[in-house]
Design a protein around this motif. Structure first.
Motif, mmCIF file in Angstrom:
data_model
loop_
_atom_site.group_PDB
_atom_site.id
_atom_site.type_symbol
_atom_site.label_atom_id
_atom_site.label_comp_id
_atom_site.label_asym_id
_atom_site.label_seq_id
_atom_site.Cartn_x
_atom_site.Cartn_y
_atom_site.Cartn_z
ATOM 1 N N LEU A 6 8.398 -11.650 10.038
ATOM 2 C CA LEU A 6 7.302 -11.662 10.986
ATOM 3 C C LEU A 6 6.024 -11.354 10.216
ATOM 4 C CD1 LEU A 6 5.926 -11.600 13.775
ATOM 5 C CD2 LEU A 6 6.713 -9.224 13.991
ATOM 6 N N ILE A 70 13.417 -12.895 20.303
ATOM 7 C CA ILE A 70 12.265 -13.435 19.582
ATOM 8 C C ILE A 70 11.373 -14.219 20.538
ATOM 9 C CG2 ILE A 70 11.541 -15.033 17.756
ATOM 10 C CD1 ILE A 70 12.663 -12.379 16.723
ATOM 11 N N ASP A 74 7.540 -13.299 21.324
ATOM 12 C CA ASP A 74 6.482 -14.301 21.163
ATOM 13 C C ASP A 74 5.543 -14.267 22.370
ATOM 14 O OD1 ASP A 74 5.818 -17.566 21.540
ATOM 15 O OD2 ASP A 74 5.590 -16.722 19.523
ATOM 16 N N ARG A 75 6.106 -14.180 23.548
ATOM 17 C CA ARG A 75 5.308 -14.120 24.777
ATOM 18 C C ARG A 75 4.485 -12.833 24.834
ATOM 19 N NH1 ARG A 75 5.710 -11.575 29.258
ATOM 20 N NH2 ARG A 75 7.777 -10.759 28.829
ATOM 21 N N LYS A 78 1.511 -12.863 22.293
ATOM 22 C CA LYS A 78 0.400 -13.738 22.691
ATOM 23 C C LYS A 78 -0.585 -13.014 23.597
ATOM 24 C CE LYS A 78 2.690 -18.161 22.193
ATOM 25 N NZ LYS A 78 3.293 -19.313 22.874
ATOM 26 N N PHE A 88 6.814 -16.012 13.393
ATOM 27 C CA PHE A 88 8.217 -15.670 13.150
ATOM 28 C C PHE A 88 8.835 -16.789 12.332
ATOM 29 C CE2 PHE A 88 7.428 -13.390 17.139
ATOM 30 C CZ PHE A 88 8.019 -12.173 16.876
#
Length: 93
Positions: A6, A70, A74-75, A78, A88
């Motif tokens: 990451l 993951i 990610d959400r 953001k 990632f």
């Protein structure tokens, strides 16, 4: 569980960098992600402006997680205003 790298780019301001780093680490732990290694890469020029900034602080983390987690991270990332960019990348065994 799979291993991922990451890479996160934080703003140059010290308070935003620390707040963003702490928030990223707490999000990882709260989602059950194992952090194997954290490397502070340092300050670098960005290839292009991101949110009207030309420099950023880079941090590289090696983590172990399930792919579904993951997608959730990610959400979450953001929505984090203290991050300029993140990526990632799955590490092949």
């Amino acid at each position: 569980m799979r291993r991922y790298e990451l890479t996160v780019i934080f703003p140059m301001e010290e308070d935003q960098h620390k707040a963003g780093r702490d928030l990223v680490l707490s999000d990882l732990k709260s989602n059950g992600v194992e952090v194997e290694r954290t490397d502070e890469i340092g300050e670098r020029d960005l290839a292009y402006e991101i949110k009207k900034r030309k420099r950023g602080r880079y941090v590289l983390l090696v983590i172990k997680s399930d792919p579904a987690k993951i997608a959730n991270l990610d959400r979450i990332f953001k929505l984090n205003a203290n991050l300029l960019k993140f990526l990632f990348v799955r590490i092949e065994e």
